[in-house]
Design a protein around this motif. Sequence first.
Motif, PDB file in Angstrom:
ATOM      1  N   CYS A 170       1.130  -7.512  -8.042  1.00  0.00           N
ATOM      2  CA  CYS A 170       1.571  -7.184  -6.676  1.00  0.00           C
ATOM      3  C   CYS A 170       0.601  -6.163  -6.080  1.00  0.00           C
ATOM      4  O   CYS A 170       0.248  -5.180  -6.727  1.00  0.00           O
ATOM      5  CB  CYS A 170       2.983  -6.623  -6.730  1.00  0.00           C
ATOM      6  SG  CYS A 170       3.699  -6.270  -5.133  1.00  0.00           S
ATOM      7  N   GLU A 171       0.183  -6.377  -4.840  1.00  0.00           N
ATOM      8  CA  GLU A 171      -0.895  -5.562  -4.288  1.00  0.00           C
ATOM      9  C   GLU A 171      -0.487  -4.621  -3.160  1.00  0.00           C
ATOM     10  O   GLU A 171      -1.230  -3.691  -2.838  1.00  0.00           O
ATOM     11  CB  GLU A 171      -2.018  -6.481  -3.785  1.00  0.00           C
ATOM     12  CG  GLU A 171      -2.679  -7.295  -4.893  1.00  0.00           C
ATOM     13  CD  GLU A 171      -3.791  -8.172  -4.384  1.00  0.00           C
ATOM     14  OE1 GLU A 171      -3.897  -8.340  -3.152  1.00  0.00           O
ATOM     15  OE2 GLU A 171      -4.569  -8.698  -5.204  1.00  0.00           O
ATOM     16  N   THR A 172       0.663  -4.836  -2.527  1.00  0.00           N
ATOM     17  CA  THR A 172       1.028  -4.010  -1.375  1.00  0.00           C
ATOM     18  C   THR A 172       2.431  -3.440  -1.551  1.00  0.00           C
ATOM     19  O   THR A 172       3.271  -3.998  -2.270  1.00  0.00           O
ATOM     20  CB  THR A 172       0.998  -4.822  -0.072  1.00  0.00           C
ATOM     21  OG1 THR A 172       2.022  -5.830  -0.104  1.00  0.00           O
ATOM     22  CG2 THR A 172      -0.362  -5.480   0.126  1.00  0.00           C
ATOM     23  N   ARG A 173       2.673  -2.329  -0.875  1.00  0.00           N
ATOM     24  CA  ARG A 173       3.999  -1.707  -0.942  1.00  0.00           C
ATOM     25  C   ARG A 173       5.062  -2.641  -0.368  1.00  0.00           C
ATOM     26  O   ARG A 173       6.161  -2.750  -0.924  1.00  0.00           O
ATOM     27  CB  ARG A 173       3.995  -0.380  -0.179  1.00  0.00           C
ATOM     28  CG  ARG A 173       5.362   0.309  -0.172  1.00  0.00           C
ATOM     29  CD  ARG A 173       5.337   1.656   0.534  1.00  0.00           C
ATOM     30  NE  ARG A 173       6.676   2.197   0.678  1.00  0.00           N
ATOM     31  CZ  ARG A 173       7.332   2.878  -0.263  1.00  0.00           C
ATOM     32  NH1 ARG A 173       6.754   3.090  -1.429  1.00  0.00           N
ATOM     33  NH2 ARG A 173       8.556   3.333  -0.048  1.00  0.00           N
ATOM     34  N   SER A 174       4.745  -3.323   0.723  1.00  0.00           N
ATOM     35  CA  SER A 174       5.739  -4.203   1.343  1.00  0.00           C
ATOM     36  C   SER A 174       6.126  -5.332   0.394  1.00  0.00           C
ATOM     37  O   SER A 174       7.297  -5.724   0.323  1.00  0.00           O
ATOM     38  CB  SER A 174       5.200  -4.777   2.652  1.00  0.00           C
ATOM     39  OG  SER A 174       4.024  -5.545   2.439  1.00  0.00           O
ATOM     40  N   LEU A 196       2.087   2.134  -5.460  1.00  0.00           N
ATOM     41  CA  LEU A 196       2.886   1.326  -4.531  1.00  0.00           C
ATOM     42  C   LEU A 196       4.195   1.985  -4.115  1.00  0.00           C
ATOM     43  O   LEU A 196       4.660   1.787  -2.985  1.00  0.00           O
ATOM     44  CB  LEU A 196       3.199  -0.038  -5.155  1.00  0.00           C
ATOM     45  CG  LEU A 196       2.018  -0.962  -5.445  1.00  0.00           C
ATOM     46  CD1 LEU A 196       2.532  -2.268  -6.051  1.00  0.00           C
ATOM     47  CD2 LEU A 196       1.218  -1.250  -4.170  1.00  0.00           C
TER      48      LEU A 196
END
Length: 322
Positions: A170-174, A196
């Motif tokens: 997973c690459e983004t906070r959202s 994150l």
Amino acid sequence: MIVFCGYANSDVTAAVPALPAAGQRIQAVAVERGDGGMAANAAAAAARLGADARFAGAVGADALSTAFLDTLAADGVDVSPTRRNAQLTTALVLLTPDGERSIISQDDDLDGTDIAEAARQAAGGWLYLDGYRFPDAASVLPDSAASVLPDGATSVLPDRARVVVDLDGCETRSAAIAALGAAEHVVLGRTQATALLGDDDAWAQLAQRHDVHVVVTDGGRGALLVPPEGPPQQIPPIDVSVVDSTGAGDCFVGAYCTELAHGASPASAARFAAVAAGLSCTRAGARAGLPYRAAVLSRLEAGGSGPDTGSPGKERTPCDAS
């Protein structure tokens, strides 16, 4: 029953003296090909540990894909949910003598339809998803116990799958927040959790807000279980001589899912998973060190000085403590 939906990889592993810097050329000591992939590794770990494990991936119809699935099946994984009209992706792994590694992975062909079908097959059991599927996966997972039938009527589905997400990838906070909202349990590494989600206090707040158990792994330092209610619990590691940590995270999640499916508490499941992950580091390759259930239970009963992984019917040797 646990349906593992996610990556299947053919791993090409290069043993190197050190991880290269940008622009640096280094010589590999050895190059080997083996089976891998987050979801596939976790499924193999779960099957060895006694789970009813099923793999819902996307591979090709070629001989390499067939051999990949045959190896999973030999470990006891039901591979019938896997789609065969895609391709088996490749992952490039750089491995140093002290067990550290860098991984370059290729995107696979799993889509929302595959995830929705895996969720349907997992109804009444558990569904594993990897972090690459988010935020998109959140929109195709059932968000209630009701399903609309073809005639427009509503059918109650009390046996909706319970979701565990391995946020590695997973690459983004959202995307991470979307996973927290969709899952009952989320597992991720400390570096990623900090990047994150913030600090320990932030993890506790998010766990409570989304009613999710957050498990933060930290390599040789063990793990931290952050429940939606109550204080965090430190999960200790075990002492082993690390040969290769490539599949340790996947083994942890597979073992954690296995114990949850067996009815264990999250804390008990995390302790079991920490032992399994430690034992998995004692042999080279993502799958070779995956332990069997008897080895993990023996190590737990011995209080940290039990036998190494071994195989059913074969003599086990003691772990080489660090």
